[in-house]
Design a protein around this motif. Structure first.
Motif, PDB file in Angstrom:
ATOM      1  N   LYS A 109      13.755  -7.983  38.674  1.00 46.78           N
ATOM      2  CA  LYS A 109      12.864  -9.153  38.773  1.00 46.78           C
ATOM      3  C   LYS A 109      11.653  -8.982  37.872  1.00 46.78           C
ATOM      4  O   LYS A 109      11.296  -9.894  37.096  1.00 46.78           O
ATOM      5  N   SER A 113      10.999 -11.112  34.342  1.00 46.51           N
ATOM      6  CA  SER A 113       9.864 -12.029  34.344  1.00 46.51           C
ATOM      7  C   SER A 113       9.014 -11.903  33.089  1.00 46.51           C
ATOM      8  O   SER A 113       8.260 -12.821  32.748  1.00 46.51           O
ATOM      9  N   ALA A 120      11.630 -17.237  37.799  1.00 43.54           N
ATOM     10  CA  ALA A 120      11.262 -17.006  39.199  1.00 43.54           C
ATOM     11  C   ALA A 120      11.199 -18.312  39.989  1.00 43.54           C
ATOM     12  O   ALA A 120      11.546 -18.340  41.178  1.00 43.54           O
ATOM     13  N   ALA A 121      10.759 -19.401  39.366  1.00 42.31           N
ATOM     14  CA  ALA A 121      10.655 -20.677  40.074  1.00 42.31           C
ATOM     15  C   ALA A 121      12.028 -21.160  40.531  1.00 42.31           C
ATOM     16  O   ALA A 121      12.180 -21.692  41.639  1.00 42.31           O
ATOM     17  N   ASP A 124      13.184 -18.824  43.368  1.00 43.93           N
ATOM     18  CA  ASP A 124      12.442 -19.132  44.599  1.00 43.93           C
ATOM     19  C   ASP A 124      12.974 -20.391  45.270  1.00 43.93           C
ATOM     20  O   ASP A 124      13.052 -20.466  46.503  1.00 43.93           O
ATOM     21  N   SER A 127      16.169 -19.489  46.957  1.00 38.95           N
ATOM     22  CA  SER A 127      15.890 -18.650  48.131  1.00 38.95           C
ATOM     23  C   SER A 127      15.372 -19.480  49.296  1.00 38.95           C
ATOM     24  O   SER A 127      15.765 -19.274  50.446  1.00 38.95           O
ATOM     25  N   GLU A 128      14.487 -20.428  49.006  1.00 36.08           N
ATOM     26  CA  GLU A 128      13.932 -21.279  50.053  1.00 36.08           C
ATOM     27  C   GLU A 128      15.014 -22.145  50.691  1.00 36.08           C
ATOM     28  O   GLU A 128      14.986 -22.400  51.895  1.00 36.08           O
ATOM     29  N   TYR A 131      17.089 -19.767  53.022  1.00 32.80           N
ATOM     30  CA  TYR A 131      16.373 -19.020  54.067  1.00 32.80           C
ATOM     31  C   TYR A 131      16.414 -19.699  55.430  1.00 32.80           C
ATOM     32  O   TYR A 131      16.070 -20.865  55.593  1.00 32.80           O
ATOM     33  N   GLU A 159      17.262 -11.034  46.850  1.00 31.42           N
ATOM     34  CA  GLU A 159      16.707 -11.275  45.515  1.00 31.42           C
ATOM     35  C   GLU A 159      16.986 -10.128  44.559  1.00 31.42           C
ATOM     36  O   GLU A 159      17.191 -10.347  43.360  1.00 31.42           O
TER      37      GLU A 159
END
Length: 429
Positions: A109, A113, A120-121, A124, A127-128, A131, A159
Protein backbone atom coordinates in the motif's frame (compact mmCIF):
# COMPACT_ATOMS: atom_id res chain seq x y z
CA UNK A 1 12.83 67.76 -18.08
CA UNK A 2 15.66 66.21 -16.05
CA UNK A 3 13.16 64.87 -13.55
CA UNK A 4 11.26 63.13 -16.41
CA UNK A 5 14.47 61.55 -17.77
CA UNK A 6 15.39 60.31 -14.31
CA UNK A 7 11.89 58.83 -13.85
CA UNK A 8 12.12 56.94 -17.15
CA UNK A 9 15.54 55.57 -16.22
CA UNK A 10 14.22 54.48 -12.85
CA UNK A 11 11.26 52.62 -14.38
CA UNK A 12 13.52 50.92 -16.92
CA UNK A 13 15.90 49.80 -14.20
CA UNK A 14 13.07 48.27 -12.15
CA UNK A 15 11.70 46.48 -15.25
CA UNK A 16 15.13 45.05 -15.98
CA UNK A 17 15.40 43.65 -12.50
CA UNK A 18 11.95 42.05 -12.75
CA UNK A 19 12.86 40.40 -16.06
CA UNK A 20 16.17 39.19 -14.72
CA UNK A 21 14.45 37.53 -11.77
CA UNK A 22 11.32 36.26 -13.47
CA UNK A 23 12.75 34.88 -16.68
CA UNK A 24 14.88 32.07 -15.17
CA UNK A 25 11.94 31.07 -12.96
CA UNK A 26 9.61 30.92 -15.93
CA UNK A 27 12.11 28.85 -17.92
CA UNK A 28 12.69 26.52 -15.00
CA UNK A 29 8.96 26.19 -14.34
CA UNK A 30 8.27 25.40 -17.96
CA UNK A 31 11.11 22.90 -17.99
CA UNK A 32 9.76 21.14 -14.89
CA UNK A 33 6.24 21.12 -16.28
CA UNK A 34 7.52 19.65 -19.53
CA UNK A 35 9.62 17.14 -17.66
CA UNK A 36 6.59 16.16 -15.54
CA UNK A 37 4.63 15.13 -18.60
CA UNK A 38 5.01 11.53 -19.73
CA UNK A 39 7.06 10.67 -22.78
CA UNK A 40 3.85 9.95 -24.62
CA UNK A 41 0.40 11.49 -24.34
CA UNK A 42 -0.88 8.34 -22.64
CA UNK A 43 0.82 5.50 -20.89
CA UNK A 44 1.17 2.50 -23.16
CA UNK A 45 -0.42 -0.62 -21.68
CA UNK A 46 1.19 -4.02 -21.95
CA UNK A 47 -1.21 -5.02 -24.66
CA UNK A 48 -0.08 -2.10 -26.81
CA UNK A 49 -3.24 0.02 -26.58
CA UNK A 50 -2.81 3.74 -25.92
CA UNK A 51 -4.98 3.85 -22.86
CA UNK A 52 -4.48 4.46 -19.17
CA UNK A 53 -3.89 1.21 -17.28
CA UNK A 54 -6.95 0.21 -15.28
CA UNK A 55 -7.64 -2.17 -12.45
CA UNK A 56 -11.16 -3.38 -11.74
CA UNK A 57 -11.79 -4.46 -8.15
CA UNK A 58 -14.65 -6.94 -7.81
CA UNK A 59 -16.07 -6.58 -4.31
CA UNK A 60 -19.36 -7.99 -2.96
CA UNK A 61 -21.17 -7.89 -6.30
CA UNK A 62 -19.91 -4.43 -7.29
CA UNK A 63 -17.02 -3.28 -9.46
CA UNK A 64 -14.71 -0.41 -8.55
CA UNK A 65 -12.48 0.81 -11.38
CA UNK A 66 -9.14 2.53 -10.94
CA UNK A 67 -7.73 4.24 -14.04
CA UNK A 68 -4.12 5.39 -13.91
CA UNK A 69 -4.75 8.55 -15.88
CA UNK A 70 -2.41 11.46 -16.49
CA UNK A 71 -2.47 14.10 -13.75
CA UNK A 72 -2.18 17.72 -14.91
CA UNK A 73 0.07 19.74 -12.59
CA UNK A 74 -1.64 22.83 -11.19
CA UNK A 75 1.50 24.63 -10.00
CA UNK A 76 5.23 24.23 -9.66
CA UNK A 77 5.01 22.37 -6.34
CA UNK A 78 2.59 19.80 -7.77
CA UNK A 79 4.71 19.44 -10.90
CA UNK A 80 7.78 18.77 -8.77
CA UNK A 81 5.95 16.05 -6.81
CA UNK A 82 4.70 14.45 -10.04
CA UNK A 83 8.23 14.40 -11.41
CA UNK A 84 9.89 13.15 -8.24
CA UNK A 85 7.34 10.42 -7.62
CA UNK A 86 7.09 9.47 -11.34
CA UNK A 87 3.33 9.77 -11.17
CA UNK A 88 2.93 10.43 -14.92
CA UNK A 89 5.78 8.16 -16.01
CA UNK A 90 5.28 4.89 -17.96
CA UNK A 91 4.42 1.84 -15.90
CA UNK A 92 7.92 0.40 -16.17
CA UNK A 93 9.50 3.52 -14.65
CA UNK A 94 6.80 3.74 -11.97
CA UNK A 95 7.41 0.19 -10.82
CA UNK A 96 11.16 0.75 -10.69
CA UNK A 97 10.46 3.30 -7.95
CA UNK A 98 7.76 1.13 -6.32
CA UNK A 99 10.18 -1.79 -6.14
CA UNK A 100 12.82 0.43 -4.50
CA UNK A 101 10.34 1.23 -1.73
CA UNK A 102 9.45 -2.46 -1.37
CA UNK A 103 13.13 -3.35 -1.13
CA UNK A 104 13.46 -0.89 1.76
CA UNK A 105 10.70 -2.65 3.70
CA UNK A 106 7.59 -0.69 2.71
CA UNK A 107 4.33 -2.60 2.35
CA UNK A 108 2.45 -2.75 -0.96
CA UNK A 109 0.00 0.00 0.00
CA UNK A 110 2.75 2.46 0.94
CA UNK A 111 4.91 1.64 -2.05
CA UNK A 112 2.06 1.90 -4.57
CA UNK A 113 0.79 5.16 -3.10
CA UNK A 114 4.05 6.87 -4.12
CA UNK A 115 3.40 6.49 -7.85
CA UNK A 116 -0.36 5.85 -7.79
CA UNK A 117 -1.73 8.53 -5.40
CA UNK A 118 -5.36 8.10 -6.46
CA UNK A 119 -5.41 4.31 -6.07
CA UNK A 120 -6.23 4.48 -2.35
CA UNK A 121 -9.56 6.24 -3.01
CA UNK A 122 -10.75 3.32 -5.17
CA UNK A 123 -9.57 0.73 -2.66
CA UNK A 124 -11.26 2.63 0.17
CA UNK A 125 -14.55 2.73 -1.75
CA UNK A 126 -14.42 -1.04 -2.32
CA UNK A 127 -13.51 -1.64 1.33
CA UNK A 128 -16.39 0.50 2.57
CA UNK A 129 -18.83 -1.39 0.34
CA UNK A 130 -17.71 -4.76 1.72
CA UNK A 131 -17.33 -3.80 5.37
CA UNK A 132 -19.82 -5.19 7.84
CA UNK A 133 -18.81 -4.88 11.49
CA UNK A 134 -19.00 -7.79 13.88
CA UNK A 135 -21.88 -7.63 16.35
CA UNK A 136 -21.18 -8.53 19.95
CA UNK A 137 -23.58 -10.68 21.90
CA UNK A 138 -25.58 -8.67 24.41
CA UNK A 139 -27.44 -9.41 27.59
CA UNK A 140 -30.69 -7.70 28.50
CA UNK A 141 -32.47 -7.88 31.83
CA UNK A 142 -36.23 -7.54 32.04
CA UNK A 143 -38.85 -8.88 34.43
CA UNK A 144 -36.23 -10.63 36.56
CA UNK A 145 -34.86 -12.53 33.55
CA UNK A 146 -31.61 -12.32 31.58
CA UNK A 147 -31.82 -12.72 27.80
CA UNK A 148 -28.65 -13.22 25.76
CA UNK A 149 -28.53 -12.36 22.05
CA UNK A 150 -26.28 -14.25 19.65
CA UNK A 151 -23.12 -12.67 18.30
CA UNK A 152 -22.58 -12.12 14.56
CA UNK A 153 -19.34 -12.22 12.62
CA UNK A 154 -18.40 -9.34 10.35
CA UNK A 155 -16.42 -9.04 7.12
CA UNK A 156 -13.80 -6.65 5.81
CA UNK A 157 -11.51 -6.36 2.80
CA UNK A 158 -8.01 -7.68 3.47
CA UNK A 159 -6.25 -4.55 2.21
CA UNK A 160 -2.77 -6.02 2.50
CA UNK A 161 -3.61 -8.88 0.12
CA UNK A 162 -5.67 -6.60 -2.15
CA UNK A 163 -2.79 -4.15 -2.66
CA UNK A 164 -0.49 -7.11 -3.36
CA UNK A 165 -2.92 -8.33 -6.04
CA UNK A 166 -3.10 -4.85 -7.58
CA UNK A 167 0.70 -4.65 -7.61
CA UNK A 168 1.11 -7.87 -9.58
CA UNK A 169 -1.81 -7.13 -11.89
CA UNK A 170 -0.46 -3.71 -12.85
CA UNK A 171 3.20 -4.69 -13.00
CA UNK A 172 2.95 -7.93 -14.98
CA UNK A 173 -0.35 -7.55 -16.87
CA UNK A 174 -0.61 -3.80 -17.22
CA UNK A 175 -4.02 -3.90 -15.59
CA UNK A 176 -7.00 -6.19 -15.28
CA UNK A 177 -9.48 -7.44 -12.72
CA UNK A 178 -8.81 -8.50 -9.16
CA UNK A 179 -11.21 -9.96 -6.63
CA UNK A 180 -11.07 -8.19 -3.29
CA UNK A 181 -9.92 -10.76 -0.71
CA UNK A 182 -11.82 -10.61 2.56
CA UNK A 183 -11.23 -11.46 6.18
CA UNK A 184 -13.73 -12.47 8.85
CA UNK A 185 -14.16 -10.09 11.77
CA UNK A 186 -14.74 -11.92 15.02
CA UNK A 187 -16.94 -10.38 17.73
CA UNK A 188 -15.20 -9.51 20.98
CA UNK A 189 -18.13 -10.73 23.11
CA UNK A 190 -19.89 -14.03 22.41
CA UNK A 191 -23.06 -15.50 23.88
CA UNK A 192 -21.05 -18.26 25.54
CA UNK A 193 -18.83 -15.65 27.22
CA UNK A 194 -21.88 -13.91 28.67
CA UNK A 195 -23.51 -17.16 29.79
CA UNK A 196 -20.28 -18.03 31.60
CA UNK A 197 -20.90 -14.93 33.72
CA UNK A 198 -24.49 -15.83 34.61
CA UNK A 199 -23.75 -18.39 37.30
CA UNK A 200 -25.36 -17.89 40.70
CA UNK A 201 -22.59 -16.87 43.10
CA UNK A 202 -24.70 -15.68 46.03
CA UNK A 203 -28.38 -15.49 46.99
CA UNK A 204 -29.99 -13.95 50.07
CA UNK A 205 -33.65 -13.53 51.06
CA UNK A 206 -35.00 -10.95 53.49
CA UNK A 207 -38.57 -10.81 54.79
CA UNK A 208 -40.60 -7.76 55.81
CA UNK A 209 -44.08 -9.25 56.31
CA UNK A 210 -44.55 -7.48 59.64
CA UNK A 211 -43.52 -4.07 58.29
CA UNK A 212 -45.92 -1.20 57.80
CA UNK A 213 -46.99 -0.40 54.26
CA UNK A 214 -44.66 2.61 54.14
CA UNK A 215 -41.66 0.64 55.36
CA UNK A 216 -42.33 -2.22 52.93
CA UNK A 217 -42.61 0.34 50.15
CA UNK A 218 -39.18 1.76 51.03
CA UNK A 219 -37.53 -1.68 51.15
CA UNK A 220 -38.87 -2.58 47.71
CA UNK A 221 -38.18 0.83 46.16
CA UNK A 222 -34.52 0.68 47.20
CA UNK A 223 -34.10 -2.87 45.93
CA UNK A 224 -35.81 -2.05 42.62
CA UNK A 225 -33.19 0.65 42.05
CA UNK A 226 -30.51 -2.04 42.44
CA UNK A 227 -32.34 -4.68 40.40
CA UNK A 228 -30.44 -5.28 37.15
CA UNK A 229 -27.29 -3.47 38.29
CA UNK A 230 -24.06 -4.44 36.53
CA UNK A 231 -20.56 -4.22 38.03
CA UNK A 232 -17.68 -4.44 35.55
CA UNK A 233 -14.46 -6.23 36.52
CA UNK A 234 -12.47 -4.18 39.01
CA UNK A 235 -15.28 -1.66 39.53
CA UNK A 236 -17.46 -1.03 42.57
CA UNK A 237 -21.14 -0.41 43.29
CA UNK A 238 -22.09 2.29 45.78
CA UNK A 239 -25.49 1.74 47.38
CA UNK A 240 -25.95 5.46 48.06
CA UNK A 241 -25.13 6.49 44.48
CA UNK A 242 -27.29 3.73 42.99
CA UNK A 243 -30.35 4.23 45.19
CA UNK A 244 -30.09 7.99 45.60
CA UNK A 245 -31.14 10.17 48.50
CA UNK A 246 -33.88 8.90 50.76
CA UNK A 247 -36.28 11.77 50.19
CA UNK A 248 -39.94 12.18 49.33
CA UNK A 249 -38.85 13.61 45.97
CA UNK A 250 -37.05 10.34 45.28
CA UNK A 251 -40.17 8.32 46.11
CA UNK A 252 -39.47 7.30 49.71
CA UNK A 253 -42.00 7.46 52.55
CA UNK A 254 -41.78 8.02 56.30
CA UNK A 255 -41.22 4.95 58.50
CA UNK A 256 -39.24 3.89 61.58
CA UNK A 257 -35.48 4.46 61.47
CA UNK A 258 -32.72 4.01 64.08
CA UNK A 259 -31.10 7.20 65.39
CA UNK A 260 -28.68 7.17 68.34
CA UNK A 261 -29.90 3.83 69.61
CA UNK A 262 -33.59 4.67 69.39
CA UNK A 263 -36.37 4.09 66.90
CA UNK A 264 -37.90 7.25 65.47
CA UNK A 265 -39.86 8.26 62.38
CA UNK A 266 -37.92 9.33 59.30
CA UNK A 267 -38.18 9.34 55.50
CA UNK A 268 -36.66 6.20 54.05
CA UNK A 269 -37.16 3.89 57.02
CA UNK A 270 -36.56 0.30 55.88
CA UNK A 271 -33.87 1.10 53.32
CA UNK A 272 -31.23 -0.39 55.62
CA UNK A 273 -32.97 -3.75 55.27
CA UNK A 274 -32.51 -3.45 51.52
CA UNK A 275 -28.81 -2.60 51.88
CA UNK A 276 -28.41 -5.49 54.33
CA UNK A 277 -29.90 -7.91 51.80
CA UNK A 278 -27.42 -6.73 49.16
CA UNK A 279 -24.57 -6.91 51.67
CA UNK A 280 -25.27 -10.53 52.58
CA UNK A 281 -25.73 -11.57 48.95
CA UNK A 282 -22.37 -9.95 48.14
CA UNK A 283 -20.63 -11.80 50.98
CA UNK A 284 -22.07 -15.11 49.79
CA UNK A 285 -20.86 -14.29 46.28
CA UNK A 286 -17.31 -13.66 47.46
CA UNK A 287 -17.38 -9.93 46.74
CA UNK A 288 -15.55 -7.61 49.14
CA UNK A 289 -18.16 -5.35 50.76
CA UNK A 290 -17.54 -2.49 53.16
CA UNK A 291 -20.45 -1.79 55.53
CA UNK A 292 -21.11 -0.23 58.92
CA UNK A 293 -23.24 -1.53 61.79
CA UNK A 294 -26.31 0.10 63.34
CA UNK A 295 -26.21 1.44 66.88
CA UNK A 296 -28.72 -1.26 67.89
CA UNK A 297 -28.99 -4.67 66.28
CA UNK A 298 -31.88 -4.84 63.78
CA UNK A 299 -34.30 -7.74 63.94
CA UNK A 300 -33.98 -8.77 60.30
CA UNK A 301 -30.42 -10.18 60.48
CA UNK A 302 -27.91 -11.65 62.97
CA UNK A 303 -25.42 -9.32 64.70
CA UNK A 304 -22.53 -8.28 62.46
CA UNK A 305 -24.38 -8.89 59.21
CA UNK A 306 -26.24 -5.60 58.87
CA UNK A 307 -25.36 -2.70 56.57
CA UNK A 308 -26.34 0.69 57.96
CA UNK A 309 -27.01 3.35 55.35
CA UNK A 310 -27.13 7.10 55.91
CA UNK A 311 -25.83 10.32 54.44
CA UNK A 312 -22.38 9.55 55.84
CA UNK A 313 -22.44 5.73 55.80
CA UNK A 314 -22.42 3.78 52.53
CA UNK A 315 -22.31 0.16 51.39
CA UNK A 316 -19.68 -0.40 48.70
CA UNK A 317 -19.46 -3.72 46.85
CA UNK A 318 -16.36 -4.39 44.73
CA UNK A 319 -16.12 -6.83 41.84
CA UNK A 320 -12.89 -8.82 42.10
CA UNK A 321 -14.11 -11.89 40.17
CA UNK A 322 -12.41 -11.08 36.86
CA UNK A 323 -15.77 -11.11 35.05
CA UNK A 324 -18.89 -9.00 34.98
CA UNK A 325 -21.19 -9.22 38.01
CA UNK A 326 -24.95 -8.72 37.65
CA UNK A 327 -27.56 -8.30 40.38
CA UNK A 328 -31.19 -9.43 40.20
CA UNK A 329 -33.97 -9.02 42.76
CA UNK A 330 -37.07 -11.19 43.01
CA UNK A 331 -40.10 -10.08 45.05
CA UNK A 332 -42.74 -12.42 46.45
CA UNK A 333 -45.16 -12.23 49.42
CA UNK A 334 -43.44 -9.41 51.31
CA UNK A 335 -39.99 -10.90 50.81
CA UNK A 336 -37.14 -10.02 48.48
CA UNK A 337 -34.38 -12.28 47.18
CA UNK A 338 -31.15 -10.68 45.97
CA UNK A 339 -29.11 -12.85 43.62
CA UNK A 340 -25.56 -12.09 42.49
CA UNK A 341 -24.52 -13.60 39.14
CA UNK A 342 -20.98 -13.93 37.82
CA UNK A 343 -18.28 -16.37 36.76
CA UNK A 344 -18.50 -19.77 38.37
CA UNK A 345 -16.72 -20.19 41.69
CA UNK A 346 -15.47 -23.44 43.21
CA UNK A 347 -15.66 -21.91 46.68
CA UNK A 348 -18.75 -21.87 48.89
CA UNK A 349 -18.84 -19.06 51.44
CA UNK A 350 -20.79 -19.25 54.70
CA UNK A 351 -21.01 -16.13 56.92
CA UNK A 352 -20.88 -16.75 60.68
CA UNK A 353 -22.12 -14.40 63.40
CA UNK A 354 -20.55 -14.99 66.81
CA UNK A 355 -21.95 -13.20 69.88
CA UNK A 356 -18.95 -12.54 72.12
CA UNK A 357 -20.97 -10.84 74.86
CA UNK A 358 -24.62 -10.18 75.53
CA UNK A 359 -25.56 -6.87 77.16
CA UNK A 360 -28.88 -7.26 78.97
CA UNK A 361 -31.51 -4.58 78.55
CA UNK A 362 -33.12 -2.78 81.45
CA UNK A 363 -36.83 -2.42 82.23
CA UNK A 364 -38.32 1.06 82.69
CA UNK A 365 -41.73 2.00 84.04
CA UNK A 366 -43.21 5.38 83.07
CA UNK A 367 -46.37 6.93 84.53
CA UNK A 368 -48.66 7.92 81.67
CA UNK A 369 -49.38 11.45 82.89
CA UNK A 370 -50.05 12.62 79.33
CA UNK A 371 -52.62 9.84 78.82
CA UNK A 372 -50.93 8.57 75.67
CA UNK A 373 -51.75 4.96 76.41
CA UNK A 374 -54.67 5.02 78.88
CA UNK A 375 -58.04 6.74 78.74
CA UNK A 376 -60.41 7.76 81.62
CA UNK A 377 -61.69 4.19 82.02
CA UNK A 378 -58.28 2.91 83.11
CA UNK A 379 -57.71 2.10 86.76
CA UNK A 380 -54.79 3.53 88.64
CA UNK A 381 -51.81 1.19 88.37
CA UNK A 382 -52.86 -0.49 85.15
CA UNK A 383 -49.80 -1.45 83.13
CA UNK A 384 -49.14 -1.65 79.38
CA UNK A 385 -46.05 -2.77 77.45
CA UNK A 386 -45.00 0.17 75.26
CA UNK A 387 -41.63 -1.00 73.91
CA UNK A 388 -40.11 -4.44 73.89
CA UNK A 389 -36.63 -4.49 75.36
CA UNK A 390 -33.74 -5.70 73.26
CA UNK A 391 -30.38 -6.93 74.49
CA UNK A 392 -27.17 -5.43 73.17
CA UNK A 393 -24.30 -7.45 71.73
CA UNK A 394 -20.60 -7.52 71.17
CA UNK A 395 -20.15 -9.64 68.07
CA UNK A 396 -17.57 -10.93 65.63
CA UNK A 397 -18.35 -11.87 62.04
CA UNK A 398 -16.45 -14.53 60.10
CA UNK A 399 -16.49 -15.83 56.55
CA UNK A 400 -15.95 -19.58 56.20
CA UNK A 401 -14.64 -20.82 52.84
CA UNK A 402 -15.40 -24.37 51.71
CA UNK A 403 -13.93 -26.23 48.76
CA UNK A 404 -15.38 -29.65 47.95
CA UNK A 405 -17.12 -29.55 51.30
CA UNK A 406 -13.91 -28.97 53.25
CA UNK A 407 -13.33 -25.81 55.29
CA UNK A 408 -10.17 -24.26 53.86
CA UNK A 409 -10.24 -20.77 55.34
CA UNK A 410 -11.89 -18.71 58.08
CA UNK A 411 -11.56 -14.92 58.01
CA UNK A 412 -12.82 -12.43 60.60
CA UNK A 413 -14.28 -9.46 58.76
CA UNK A 414 -16.00 -7.43 61.48
CA UNK A 415 -16.19 -6.66 65.21
CA UNK A 416 -19.30 -4.73 66.30
CA UNK A 417 -20.98 -3.47 69.46
CA UNK A 418 -24.73 -2.92 69.63
CA UNK A 419 -26.44 -0.96 72.39
CA UNK A 420 -29.31 -2.51 74.36
CA UNK A 421 -32.75 -0.88 74.20
CA UNK A 422 -34.87 -0.76 77.37
CA UNK A 423 -38.22 -2.39 77.87
CA UNK A 424 -40.75 0.37 78.50
CA UNK A 425 -43.94 -0.18 80.51
CA UNK A 426 -46.55 2.56 80.83
CA UNK A 427 -48.43 2.80 84.14
CA UNK A 428 -51.89 4.43 84.42
CA UNK A 429 -51.92 7.36 86.93
Amino acid sequence: MKKSIHAVKYIFAVWAVVVAVALPWAVTSAAHAEEAKPAAVAVVRADGENAAPTVTIAAAGEEFVYSDEYIEPTDFTVAEQIRTRRINAPLKEKFELVDKYLAKGADYKTALSVCFPRLAATVDAASEHVYKPATDAEVTYRSERFTVSREKRGIAVDESRLYASIYYTLKFAGGGEVVAPTTVLQPSVTASMIRAELNVRGRYTTEYASSTASRAHNVELALRKIDGACIKPGESLSFNRTVGERTAENGFESAKIIVDGKYTDGVGGGVCQASTALYNAALLAGLPAAANAHSICPSYCPPGLDAMISGYSDLVVKNTTGGTVRIAVHFENRSATVTVYGVKSAVRIVPESVVVKRIEHESIEQTDTEHKYFDATASCGDRQLVAVGKDGYMSETYLNYYENGVLTRRDKIRTDTYKPTPQVIAVAP
